[in-house]
Design an enzyme around this catalytic site. Structure first.
Site, short mmCIF file in Angstrom:
data_model
loop_
_atom_site.label_atom_id
_atom_site.label_comp_id
_atom_site.label_asym_id
_atom_site.label_seq_id
_atom_site.Cartn_x
_atom_site.Cartn_y
_atom_site.Cartn_z
N SER A 122 -1.17 -7.88 10.71
CA SER A 122 -2.59 -7.89 11.06
C SER A 122 -3.46 -7.97 9.81
O SER A 122 -4.40 -8.77 9.73
CB SER A 122 -2.88 -6.60 11.85
OG SER A 122 -4.23 -6.43 12.05
N SER B 208 1.99 -5.41 3.40
CA SER B 208 3.44 -5.28 3.59
C SER B 208 4.22 -6.36 2.84
O SER B 208 5.43 -6.50 3.05
CB SER B 208 3.76 -5.30 5.09
OG SER B 208 3.04 -6.32 5.73
N GLU C 236 0.57 -0.55 16.40
CA GLU C 236 -0.22 0.64 16.03
C GLU C 236 -1.15 1.03 17.18
O GLU C 236 -1.32 2.22 17.48
CB GLU C 236 -1.04 0.37 14.76
CG GLU C 236 -1.84 1.60 14.37
CD GLU C 236 -2.81 1.36 13.23
OE1 GLU C 236 -2.50 0.55 12.33
OE2 GLU C 236 -3.89 1.98 13.25
N CYS D 144 -8.78 3.42 6.12
CA CYS D 144 -7.65 3.06 5.27
C CYS D 144 -8.17 2.43 3.99
O CYS D 144 -8.74 1.33 4.02
CB CYS D 144 -6.70 2.11 5.99
SG CYS D 144 -5.48 1.46 4.84
N CYS E 18 0.87 -1.19 0.00
CA CYS E 18 0.00 0.00 0.00
C CYS E 18 0.91 1.24 0.00
O CYS E 18 2.13 1.13 0.14
CB CYS E 18 -0.85 0.00 1.26
SG CYS E 18 0.18 0.03 2.74
N THR F 286 -6.11 1.07 11.85
CA THR F 286 -6.27 1.21 10.40
C THR F 286 -6.36 -0.11 9.66
O THR F 286 -6.90 -0.17 8.56
CB THR F 286 -5.07 1.98 9.80
OG1 THR F 286 -3.89 1.27 10.17
CG2 THR F 286 -5.02 3.40 10.26
N HIS G 270 -0.92 -4.80 19.43
CA HIS G 270 -0.40 -4.42 18.11
C HIS G 270 0.31 -3.07 18.25
O HIS G 270 -0.18 -2.17 18.94
CB HIS G 270 -1.57 -4.31 17.11
CG HIS G 270 -1.10 -4.16 15.69
ND1 HIS G 270 -0.71 -2.95 15.17
CD2 HIS G 270 -0.93 -5.06 14.71
CE1 HIS G 270 -0.33 -3.13 13.91
NE2 HIS G 270 -0.46 -4.41 13.61
N HIS H 118 5.57 -5.03 8.75
CA HIS H 118 5.61 -6.41 9.23
C HIS H 118 5.86 -7.38 8.09
O HIS H 118 4.95 -8.06 7.60
CB HIS H 118 4.31 -6.75 9.96
CG HIS H 118 4.25 -6.16 11.33
ND1 HIS H 118 3.09 -5.93 12.02
CD2 HIS H 118 5.26 -5.76 12.16
CE1 HIS H 118 3.37 -5.42 13.20
NE2 HIS H 118 4.67 -5.29 13.30
#
Ligand code: SF4
Length: 324
Positions: free
Chosen positions: A239, A282, A142, A210, A28, A180, A140, A57
Site C-alpha cells: 500500500s 517493505s 491491516e 506512522c 521502516c 497506518t 488490506h 509485502h
C-alpha cells in the site's frame, strides 16, 4: 539559482546521468522488527516456523525467509499443532488470536507496534460508546485486522465521497482511526469531511499515525522537485509503495512502481538526465542497488542522496527473542 539548476549544471558538463535517492526510503522500524522476529525464531526454534500472510509485502523478503526455513500460509488451518506461528506486521483480527490460542500454537506477534496502537485507540473509543470509523482501503490485511480487533461494528471509509453517503445520524458520537500506511496528507480531506458531517467527533493526533509513511511521502515530494523520472522500488501489493508512486505522478513527474531491476524499462529514462529513486517501507536496499546498477549499464551515473530526515526509531522485539 534553484535546486534544479544546481543539478543541471554538473550533469550537463560531465554528460553523466544523475541519480538522486530519496531520504528516508525503504525499510521502516516495523518491517525491521517483523523480519528480525522471523529470523530469530528460526535461530531459536529451528525450521520450519510458520508465518500467517506475507510477513511484509515484499516477495524478495518473503523468498529469502523461505530459503531459511519459514513457511508462509494464509490460514491457521494450514499450520500443524504446536508449531511456531508468527503473525505478520499488518496485524490480525481477534478471532485469529483466539483460534491460535485454542489450538495451542506457539505465537510470536510481529504486528507493528504502531498498528497495535491503532487497535488500542479504536477499542478505547468504542468503550466510550462511540461509533468507530476506520479510514483505510477495503481488503488490506491491516484494515481487516483492525476491524476484527474491535468488538463493535466498524464503519470503513475510503474516500471523501463515501463520508456523504454514511447512514449515521449527524449527532451520533463518532470517532475515527486510520490505516497506518495512509499519511497525514492522505487522510486530512476525509477527516475534514467527517468533521463537517458529525457534530460530536474525536480522533487521534494524526501526526502520530506512522512516522515512516509520512517521512517517505515527504521525501518523494522533495525528490519530485529535482528529477525527471521517479522509480519507486516496492511490491504491487504494498500500500505505501503504491502511494509513493501516486504522489510522484500527482506532482507531474512520470513515476513507476517496480518490484526490482527486472521490471525496469530503459525507455522510461531515455530522455531523463536526473532520475529519482525511492523505496517503499517493505523494500530492502539491495533492490535499490540493483536499480542503480541497471541505470549504470545505460551509461555513466552519479549517485547522491537527499539530506532528508534521519530516522532513529527502533521497536523492541518480543521478550523471548530479545536475547537470541
Ligand atoms: S509503515 Fe509504519 S505502521 Fe507500517 S510497519 Fe512500518 S512503521 Fe509500522
Amino acid at each position: 539559482m534553484n535546486k534544479r539548476e544546481m543539478i543541471d549544471g554538473p550533469v550537463g558538463r560531465q554528460g553523466l546521468r544523475q541519480i538522486i535517492l530519496a531520504q528516508p526510503r525503504g525499510f521502516c522500524a516495523g518491517v525491521v522488527r517483523a523480519v528480525e522476529i522471523v529470523e530469530r525464531a528460526l535461530q531459536k526454534y529451528g525450521a520450519p516456523v510458520y508465518v500467517r500472510h506475507e510477513i511484509v509485502h515484499n516477495k524478495h523478503v518473503v523468498d529469502s525467509l523461505k530459503a531459511k526455513g519459514a513457511r508462509f500460509v494464509e490460514e491457521l488451518s494450514e499450520i500443524p499443532d504446536n508449531a511456531v506461528t508468527i503473525f505478520s506486521a499488518h496485524g490480525v483480527a481477534r478471532r485469529i488470536e483466539e483460534e491460535a490460542s485454542k489450538r495451542d500454537l506457539h505465537v510470536l506477534n510481529a504486528t507493528c507496534p504502531l498498528v497495535t496502537k491503532v487497535h488500542n485507540q479504536g477499542k478505547r473509543y468504542v468503550e466510550k460508546g462511540r461509533t468507530l470509523i476506520l479510514i483505510g482501503h477495503a481488503g488490506h490485511p491491516e484494515v481487516e485486522g483492525t476491524m476484527g480487533q474491535i468488538s463493535a461494528p466498524v464503519v470503513l471509509v475510503q474516500t471523501e465521497q463515501e463520508v456523504d453517503k454514511l447512514d449515521i445520524p449527524t449527532n451520533t458520537p463518532v470517532a475515527y482511526v486510520t490505516q497506518t500506511t495512509l499519511s497525514v496528507d492522505d487522510t486530512k480531506g476525509i477527516i475534514a469531511a467527517l468533521q463537517r458531517r458529525f457534530t460530536d467527533i474525536v480522533g487521534p493526533e494524526t501526526r502520530d499515525i506512522c512516522y515512516a509513511t509520512q517521512n517517505r511521502q515527504t521525501a518523494v515530494r522533495e525528490l519530485s522537485e529535482l528529477v525527471d523520472v521517479i522509480l519507486v522500488v516496492g511490491a504491487k501489493n504494498s500500500s505505501n509503495s503504491n502511494r509513493l508512486r501516486e504522489i510522484g505522478s500527482e506532482t507531474g513527474v512520470p513515476s513507476y512502481l517496480i518490484a526490482d531491476s527486472s521490471e525496469f524499462n530503459s525507455e522510461w529514462v531515455r530522455d531523463a538526465r536526473v532520475v529519482g529513486i525511492t523505496a517503499g517501507a517493505s523494500a530492502p536496499e539491495v533492490l535499490v542497488d540493483g536499480v542503480i546498477d541497471a541505470l549504470g549499464r545505460l551509461g555513466p551515473v552519479e549517485v547522491s542522496t537527499l539530506s532528508g530526515r534521519q530516522e532513529t526509531i527502533e521497536f523492541r522485539l518480543p521478550a523471548e527473542l530479545a536475547a537470541v
